[in-house]
Scaffold this motif. Structure first.
Motif, PDB file in Angstrom:
ATOM      1  N   SER A 109       1.043  -1.070  -0.146  1.00  0.00           N
ATOM      2  CA  SER A 109      -0.477  -0.018   0.341  1.00  0.00           C
ATOM      3  C   SER A 109       1.022   1.399   0.609  1.00  0.00           C
ATOM      4  N   ALA A 110       0.051   2.069  -0.848  1.00  0.00           N
ATOM      5  CA  ALA A 110       1.466   3.565  -0.312  1.00  0.00           C
ATOM      6  C   ALA A 110      -0.345   4.711   0.415  1.00  0.00           C
ATOM      7  N   VAL A 111      -0.561   4.978   0.378  1.00  0.00           N
ATOM      8  CA  VAL A 111      -1.703   5.054   1.042  1.00  0.00           C
ATOM      9  C   VAL A 111      -1.819   4.697   2.559  1.00  0.00           C
ATOM     10  N   PHE A 112      -2.638   3.723   2.744  1.00  0.00           N
ATOM     11  CA  PHE A 112      -2.423   3.499   4.306  1.00  0.00           C
ATOM     12  C   PHE A 112      -1.359   3.401   4.643  1.00  0.00           C
ATOM     13  N   GLY A 113      -0.693   2.803   4.470  1.00  0.00           N
ATOM     14  CA  GLY A 113       0.632   3.190   4.883  1.00  0.00           C
ATOM     15  C   GLY A 113       1.209   1.468   6.302  1.00  0.00           C
ATOM     16  N   LEU A 114       0.541   0.744   5.901  1.00  0.00           N
ATOM     17  CA  LEU A 114       0.552  -0.522   6.691  1.00  0.00           C
ATOM     18  C   LEU A 114       1.153  -2.192   6.226  1.00  0.00           C
ATOM     19  N   GLU A 115       1.291  -2.167   6.770  1.00  0.00           N
ATOM     20  CA  GLU A 115       2.311  -3.972   6.852  1.00  0.00           C
ATOM     21  C   GLU A 115       2.237  -4.333   5.321  1.00  0.00           C
TER      22      GLU A 115
END
Length: 509
Positions: free
Chosen positions: A305-311
């Motif tokens: 992901s680029a937006v949520f910034g999750l693993e």
């Protein structure tokens, strides 16, 4: 006495001749008037390094051209003093010019404008292999009859060399989702090329194909630039101008400053992951910009992901195949932009072939949804080239020199070839410009070619569902085909149909 008489007659005759000549008026040279100048157009358009050639029709009041002078002026510089002009268009841009024909009685001036555009403005880049090393060829698309230039790299970089083995190509503009609304620089449109033996990566100016940077790998481990991705959303600073190289089972992150960095915590791949040399990116229904890999260790897709910034999230579906292609699909046009919403995996297991299609949210529970799994065995071969239409549910695949289609919404395969290049061709690449669903670009090896220049390039109009129209065919375009890509100019959105531009965006399935 006779002698005296003869001398007298000669003297008299000479005097007569002298008097007669002195009575004739001297011939006067009459300077001509320049009455008119014709044959010069108000404007000209040329490609860089092409010649502007003009032969004007200058009308004079008499046949005396002595004393008539000519002057050609472009960009406030004198570029010619002959009547006919032959001017090499070296500089890019819009220029004012004039032609002046002068005599002692006056002059006539005709003004014109000259637009010099790059011959590499919009076209196809072909990376291929010969015994002498890698080749980069270019086919311009604005003048379709122009042949393929097989020495596009060498022509513009005569002192540099590509590595012996062709590896990967990328046009950074492919990561730009909204070119008419973004604040972009020339750097955002660079071409990136990777070759091996030795490993060499260059960035090229998009307008000239001149090398701007030689990339020196300064990261950890051995560098394998087997695939290059500029993810969608780059102009929105989500990826901060980064490029992603894939090879050797891992990825390599290069920043906009041309340095290599380790992934942040939320971009780290799972321990033991061995990613294939395939990658793509898409935009989800929640406007996440997602990078997609295939993990050969688990046979599952990986989503970054680029937006949520999750693993990094791994998909839930085991795809027991060796990947042949990984592509974004099911795109949508709206507000002069293009968003692909799903991902397609084509893979083989022995002689069997399957086509998977997935949706993902990333960051939301149950992120991966398998939309379809189609058994294509007997239709698509493990050696087939594949390419997907950017907005229509149509997968194109090759069998030798023939190209068929799979309508993956209904699972219907073509019974006969949609495009047939002929028995001597072996199709290697099928690609689209994402902003143009009606044109397909094909690179094939010509097996009937005795020499090393086996590559052929084809362009077809595929707007008609029943038959394709050939727009271009070019042979000896390069060595053995490695990769074909579309390279644009940032104005791709202009080709979107009005209905597509004005359509309201709807949620993806």
């Amino acid at each position: 006495m006779k002698k005296i008489s003869l001398l007298f007659l000669i003297a008299a005759f000479a005097g007569f001749v002298s008097v007669s000549c002195s009575d004739d008026p001297e011939e006067k040279v009459v300077p001509p008037d320049v009455e008119s100048v014709a044959g010069i157009e108000p404007s000209y358009a040329k490609g860089q390094h092409e010649y502007l050639e003009i032969t004007p029709d200058v009308s004079l009041s008499n046949d005396n051209e002595q004393g008539v002078t000519y002057e050609w002026n472009i960009d406030y510089k004198i570029v010619g003093t002959e009547k006919a002009l032959s001017y090499k268009c070296s500089e890019l841009g819009d220029f004012k010019g004039y032609f002046k024909a002068s005599s002692s009685t006056g002059a006539k001036i005709v003004e014109f404008t000259l637009r010099v555009s790059s011959p590499y403005d919009r076209g196809l880049l072909l990376l291929s292999e010969t015994s002498e090393g890698s080749m980069l060829s270019f086919k311009r698309l604005d003048v379709m009859e122009t042949p393929v230039s097989p020495s596009a790299f060498k022509d513009n970089n005569p002192t540099l060399s590509l590595g012996k083995t062709p590896l990967a190509l990328c046009w950074k503009g492919e990561g730009i989702t909204s070119p008419n609304a973004a604040s972009l620089t020339d750097e955002d449109y660079e071409v990136v090329i990777g070759t091996g033996d030795p490993t060499t990566v260059y960035t090229l100016d998009s307008n000239t194909l001149e090398v701007k940077n030689t990339i020196v790998y300064d990261g950890a481990g051995e560098f394998h630039p087997n695939r290059i991705l500029c993810p969608l959303g780059v102009q929105e600073v989500l990826w901060q101008g980064a490029l992603y190289f894939v090879g050797g089972g891992r990825d390599y992150i290069m920043t906009g400053e041309k340095t290599f960095v380790l992934p942040e915590e939320d971009e780290k791949l799972p321990d033991g992951a061995q990613i294939a040399d395939h990658t793509c990116s898409l935009i989800t229904e929640y406007d996440d910009r997602v990078r997609v890999y295939f993990n050969n260790s688990t046979k599952k897709l990986l989503y970054v992901s680029a937006v949520f910034g999750l693993e990094v999230e791994e998909g839930s579906t085991v795809c027991d195949v060796e990947p042949m292609n990984l592509m974004a699909c099911d795109g949508m046009y709206y507000n002069q932009r293009y968003d692909p919403g799903h991902v397609m995996l084509v893979g083989s297991n022995g002689s069997s072939v399957k086509v998977f299609r997935f949706a993902t949210s990333v960051g939301i529970a149950d992120t991966e949804e398998k939309l379809s799994e189609i058994d294509a065995t007997g239709h698509i071969l493990p050696t087939s080239a594949t390419g997907v239409n950017p907005v229509k549910p149509m997968l194109y695949y090759s069998r030798g020199g023939d190209i068929y289609r799979l309508n993956y919404d209904g699972g219907n395969f073509d019974a006969s070839p949609y495009i047939s290049l002929g028995g001597d061709f072996d199709v290697k690449q099928i690609v689209f410009n994402p902003f143009d669903a009606n044109t397909v670009y094909i690179a094939a090896d010509n097996l009937g070619e005795a020499g090393e220049m086996k590559a052929s390039v084809f362009v077809y109009d595929v707007s008609d569902n029943t038959s394709a129209e050939k727009l271009f065919e070019g042979h000896r375009a390069g060595g053995s085909v490695k990769q074909l890509i579309y390279k644009g100019n940032g104005k791709e959105y202009e080709s979107i149909p009005e209905s597509g531009q004005s359509a309201l965006r709807k949620l993806f399935r």
